[in-house]
Design an enzyme around this catalytic site. Structure first.
Site, PDB file in Angstrom:
ATOM      1  N   ARG A  55     -16.357 -24.404   0.394  1.00 41.39           N
ATOM      2  CA  ARG A  55     -16.211 -25.560   1.274  1.00 41.39           C
ATOM      3  C   ARG A  55     -17.284 -25.526   2.362  1.00 41.39           C
ATOM      4  O   ARG A  55     -17.934 -26.516   2.639  1.00 41.39           O
ATOM      5  CB  ARG A  55     -14.795 -25.516   1.887  1.00 41.39           C
ATOM      6  CG  ARG A  55     -14.485 -26.614   2.840  1.00 41.39           C
ATOM      7  CD  ARG A  55     -13.064 -26.484   3.356  1.00 41.39           C
ATOM      8  NE  ARG A  55     -12.816 -25.223   4.058  1.00 41.39           N
ATOM      9  CZ  ARG A  55     -11.679 -24.896   4.622  1.00 41.39           C
ATOM     10  NH1 ARG A  55     -10.640 -25.712   4.554  1.00 41.39           N
ATOM     11  NH2 ARG A  55     -11.536 -23.753   5.249  1.00 41.39           N
ATOM     12  N   ASN A  80     -12.355  -1.228   5.197  1.00 43.61           N
ATOM     13  CA  ASN A  80     -10.921  -1.236   4.867  1.00 43.61           C
ATOM     14  C   ASN A  80     -10.390   0.165   4.552  1.00 43.61           C
ATOM     15  O   ASN A  80      -9.210   0.318   4.265  1.00 43.61           O
ATOM     16  CB  ASN A  80     -10.609  -2.221   3.722  1.00 43.61           C
ATOM     17  CG  ASN A  80     -11.111  -1.724   2.384  1.00 43.61           C
ATOM     18  OD1 ASN A  80     -11.863  -0.761   2.291  1.00 43.61           O
ATOM     19  ND2 ASN A  80     -10.691  -2.388   1.332  1.00 43.61           N
ATOM     20  N   GLY A  85      -4.708 -11.161 -10.086  1.00 47.18           N
ATOM     21  CA  GLY A  85      -5.225 -10.614  -8.823  1.00 47.18           C
ATOM     22  C   GLY A  85      -4.674  -9.257  -8.415  1.00 47.18           C
ATOM     23  O   GLY A  85      -5.348  -8.518  -7.685  1.00 47.18           O
ATOM     24  N   GLN A  97      -8.804  -1.156  -5.930  1.00 45.73           N
ATOM     25  CA  GLN A  97      -9.426  -0.839  -4.640  1.00 45.73           C
ATOM     26  C   GLN A  97      -8.655   0.290  -3.968  1.00 45.73           C
ATOM     27  O   GLN A  97      -9.238   1.133  -3.279  1.00 45.73           O
ATOM     28  CB  GLN A  97      -9.660  -2.077  -3.756  1.00 45.73           C
ATOM     29  CG  GLN A  97      -8.464  -2.882  -3.325  1.00 45.73           C
ATOM     30  CD  GLN A  97      -7.809  -2.305  -2.095  1.00 45.73           C
ATOM     31  OE1 GLN A  97      -8.409  -1.534  -1.387  1.00 45.73           O
ATOM     32  NE2 GLN A  97      -6.548  -2.646  -1.870  1.00 45.73           N
ATOM     33  N   LYS A 120     -10.538  -5.190  10.390  1.00 46.62           N
ATOM     34  CA  LYS A 120     -11.597  -4.628   9.531  1.00 46.62           C
ATOM     35  C   LYS A 120     -12.949  -4.545  10.239  1.00 46.62           C
ATOM     36  O   LYS A 120     -13.784  -3.733   9.872  1.00 46.62           O
ATOM     37  CB  LYS A 120     -11.742  -5.464   8.251  1.00 46.62           C
ATOM     38  CG  LYS A 120     -10.558  -5.338   7.309  1.00 46.62           C
ATOM     39  CD  LYS A 120     -10.827  -6.119   6.040  1.00 46.62           C
ATOM     40  CE  LYS A 120      -9.647  -6.094   5.112  1.00 46.62           C
ATOM     41  NZ  LYS A 120      -9.895  -6.781   3.860  1.00 46.62           N
ATOM     42  N   ASP A 157     -13.228  -3.015  -1.476  1.00 43.87           N
ATOM     43  CA  ASP A 157     -12.844  -4.273  -2.156  1.00 43.87           C
ATOM     44  C   ASP A 157     -13.725  -4.600  -3.364  1.00 43.87           C
ATOM     45  O   ASP A 157     -13.221  -4.883  -4.452  1.00 43.87           O
ATOM     46  CB  ASP A 157     -12.932  -5.450  -1.177  1.00 43.87           C
ATOM     47  CG  ASP A 157     -11.630  -5.661  -0.422  1.00 43.87           C
ATOM     48  OD1 ASP A 157     -10.617  -5.039  -0.799  1.00 43.87           O
ATOM     49  OD2 ASP A 157     -11.645  -6.438   0.549  1.00 43.87           O
ATOM     50  N   LYS A 191     -21.691 -20.331   4.697  1.00 48.58           N
ATOM     51  CA  LYS A 191     -21.119 -19.010   4.411  1.00 48.58           C
ATOM     52  C   LYS A 191     -21.562 -18.521   3.029  1.00 48.58           C
ATOM     53  O   LYS A 191     -21.822 -17.343   2.828  1.00 48.58           O
ATOM     54  CB  LYS A 191     -19.588 -19.049   4.537  1.00 48.58           C
ATOM     55  CG  LYS A 191     -19.172 -19.010   6.002  1.00 48.58           C
ATOM     56  CD  LYS A 191     -17.732 -19.360   6.219  1.00 48.58           C
ATOM     57  CE  LYS A 191     -16.767 -18.283   5.822  1.00 48.58           C
ATOM     58  NZ  LYS A 191     -15.364 -18.708   6.116  1.00 48.58           N
ATOM     59  N   SER A 249       0.803  -1.229   0.000  1.00 45.96           N
ATOM     60  CA  SER A 249       0.000   0.000   0.000  1.00 45.96           C
ATOM     61  C   SER A 249       0.837   1.280   0.000  1.00 45.96           C
ATOM     62  O   SER A 249       0.491   2.231  -0.705  1.00 45.96           O
ATOM     63  CB  SER A 249      -0.980  -0.010   1.179  1.00 45.96           C
ATOM     64  OG  SER A 249      -1.910  -1.035   0.976  1.00 45.96           O
TER      65      SER A 249
END
Ligand code: NAP
EC number: 1.1.1.25
Length: 280
Positions: free
Chosen positions: A154, A87, A244, A251, A66, A102, A158, A16
């Protein structure tokens, strides 16, 4: 003179400062971006009060704070409220206002690389993973109006929890990771958001790609390694890919815009950041 910074732990290797100092230069603004590491042994409240006295114009918040920062804020934007994770904090005349950049950052990175994807909102999207990053990305894509965003994770609960954010506008099916492998050919965009693929976790792709359609865009938000195994394999199979580190840049661009009102073009920084990451 902008006073900016980052809180989190550990943050000594954060990119950052590099990104925001480049953004300050590009915007022709004077300023600095400093690291304020808060260790698990520190008294968090005391450290936050010390930070308040520094009268920063804004700061970023990363893991593990966060959520912990929320009680110290005066206000939050709607996205941060919905995410219950912040964030980015901006100092508005002494009032701390929290944002979550994000999801919008991810969508900006996607739109910049593949504007054609945004021409039709009936594209089918699959998100692999249902952690904090997946939540932000799902929410931003639903706000954009994409009609079908499925989730494979998984831990199914969630994924179900994230799907509630879609309300009536977005249809979402929940899959196991094994089911996702069998349905890959149905998607225009697949977004890998689990920590699988990271150098320190497990390099092997989370799904099997034998059913990947070459028309699909494969995106991975993991950026260490720069081109994860799933992206290498997808590219070999003819798919288009999105690395990525672009999300990281966009962001940051959105956070910078919240702090300064300026939105420098970050496209050329993609290559500079690649070089920084390759040098690590
Ligand atoms: P998180 O909230 O901890 O979520 C982790 C996700 O990975 C969950 O879906 C989790 O599944 C899954 N997972 C972890 N280990 C797994 C395993 N062995 N098998 C299957 N699934 C597994 O993390 P996050 O904040 O969302 O971040 C996820 C990744 O994105 C990290 O690598 C992070 O560095 C990266 N990231 C990149 C950017 C960027 O700017 N490019 C931004 C944010 C995050 P369960 O739910 O079942 O545990």
């Amino acid at each position: 003179m902008y006073k900016l910074g980052l809180i989190g732990y550990p943050i000594q290797h954060s990119l950052s400062p590099w990104i925001h100092e480049r953004l300050l230069q590009k915007a022709e603004l004077q300023g600095e971006y400093r690291l304020f590491e808060i260790t698990p042994e520190d008294d968090f409240k005391e450290k936050v009060l010390e930070l308040k006295e520094k009268q920063l114009d804004g700061f970023n918040v990363t893991v593990p704070y966060k959520e912990k920062i929320i009680p110290y804020l005066n206000d939050m934007d709607d996205i941060a409220k919905e995410m219950q994770a912040v964030n980015t904090v901006v100092n508005e005349k002494g009032r701390w206002v929290g944002y979550n950049t994000d999801g919008i950052g991810y969508v900006r990175s996607l739109e910049n690389a593949y504007p054609d994807l945004f021409e039709h909102l009936n594209r089918k999207i699959m998100i692999l993973g249902a952690g904090g990053a997946a939540r932000g990305i799902y929410y931003a894509l639903t706000k954009f109006g994409f009609a079908q965003i499925d989730i494979a994770n998984r831990t199914q609960e969630k994924a179900e929890d994230i799907a509630k954010l879609g309300k009536d506008n977005t249809k979402t099916k929940i899959f196991t990771i094994e089911e996702a492998s069998r349905h890959l050919d149905e998607y225009d965009l697949i977004i890998q958001t689990t920590s699988i693929g990271m150098k320190s976790v497990d390099l092997k792709p989370i799904v099997q790609l034998n059913r990947l359609n070459p028309e699909t865009i494969m995106s991975d938000i993991v950026y260490q390694p720069l081109k994860t195994q799933i992206l290498q394999d997808a590219e070999r199979l003819g798919a288009r890919i999105l690395l990525g580190h672009t999300m990281l840049l966009y962001q940051a661009q959105y956070a910078f815009e919240i702090w300064t009102g300026m939105c420098p073009d970050v496209q050329e920084m993609e290559y500079e950041l690649l070089a920084v990451l390759e040098g690590r």
